[in-house]
Design a protein around this motif. Structure first.
Motif: not given
Length: 278
Positions: A133-134, A232-239, A265-268
């Motif tokens: 689904x993701x 991004x807007x006081x939060x983070x996007x980590x890769x 949100x965490x995606x593995x």
């Protein structure tokens, strides 16, 4: 009698005037003295402050300058190259057409030969999925030039299927200018700065920094790892990813793991793909 009284009052008046004049004079003198002491104290204080200021200026000029130079020297050495490194082969390392083009060299070789280049472009595409689904797709374009520099453009598209709600999509676009800090035939490491744009309901840009490394441990394999963080807007996007690459001529086959943190949100994800050097 009358004359005696007049003489008495005259003497009393003279005493009062003289006494009065003495207090005023004393007051005036004391004020003058206080003024002189104040001026003297101020002069001494000014001299002390002047001496102290001069001392501070000398300290700042001598030691402050040294500290600034030491910091700049250290920061430059860490980020780019320290003077003693110029004596090693990595200082003059050349880009290769692709890893393992000759012998066991990776992205760099110490000697210029028929497989050396001044500009190398590579494209890779990885499919990532957490569940059925993701899932998503990772398209990456990488341009290397002037031995040490690199321009990377990355596009990550995510899809999520929801049974009870509408399907969701999210796109993340990243552009980085990277510097290859370590350049050897078996290992290279880089850092980069750039920007990230998140579309969808976010529609915002953010500052991005990146770290990456690749180890060519055995022909035709390499172990690669990358980390990006965007504000991004006081939060983070980590890769973050760790990938095993299999090279075949100018092509590579990729398999590994990728972790995404987008806000809370965490995606593995499992990651598989292919790449080509042009």
């Amino acid at each position: 009698m009358k004359n005696l009284l007049l003489l008495f009052f005259f003497c009393l008046s003279f005493h009062n005037v003289a006494f009065s004049q003495g207090k005023i004079t004393k007051a005036e003198e004391s004020l003058k003295k206080k003024t002189k002491e104040t001026k003297s104290d101020n002069s001494s204080s000014n001299k002390y402050e002047s001496i102290n200021h001069s001392y501070n200026n000398v300290f700042v000029d001598v030691f402050g300058g040294l500290l600034v130079q030491l910091f700049a020297y250290t920061a430059y050495g860490i980020a780019f190259e320290s003077p003693f490194e110029t004596r090693y082969q990595g200082h003059h390392a050349f880009l290769t057409k692709h890893p393992y083009a000759t012998s066991n060299s990776g992205n760099y070789s110490y000697a210029w030969n028929e497989n050396s280049e001044i500009f190398v472009a590579s494209i890779s595409n990885r499919f990532i999925f957490e569940t059925n689904q993701l899932y998503g797709n990772h398209l990456n374009v990488d341009l290397r030039f002037l031995k040490r520099f690199e321009l990377e453009m990355d596009y990550l598209q995510l899809w999520e299927k929801n049974t009870n709600f509408r399907n969701n999509t999210l796109g993340i676009y990243t552009a980085l200018v990277k510097y290859n800090r370590v350049r050897t035939e078996r290992f290279n490491a880089s850092w980069g700065l750039g920007t990230t744009y998140v579309d969808g309901n976010v529609n915002a840009f953010g500052f991005t920094y990146a770290l990456g490394a690749e180890l060519f441990f055995a022909h035709p394999l390499s172990l690669e790892s990358n980390f990006n963080q965007s504000i991004i807007r006081r939060t983070t996007v980590n890769k973050f990813n760790i990938l095993l690459n299999f090279y075949r001529n100018q092509y590579k086959f990729i398999g590994g793991y990728e972790h995404l943190r987008i806000g809370s949100a965490n995606l593995s994800n499992v990651s598989i793909g292919v790449g080509v050097s042009l």
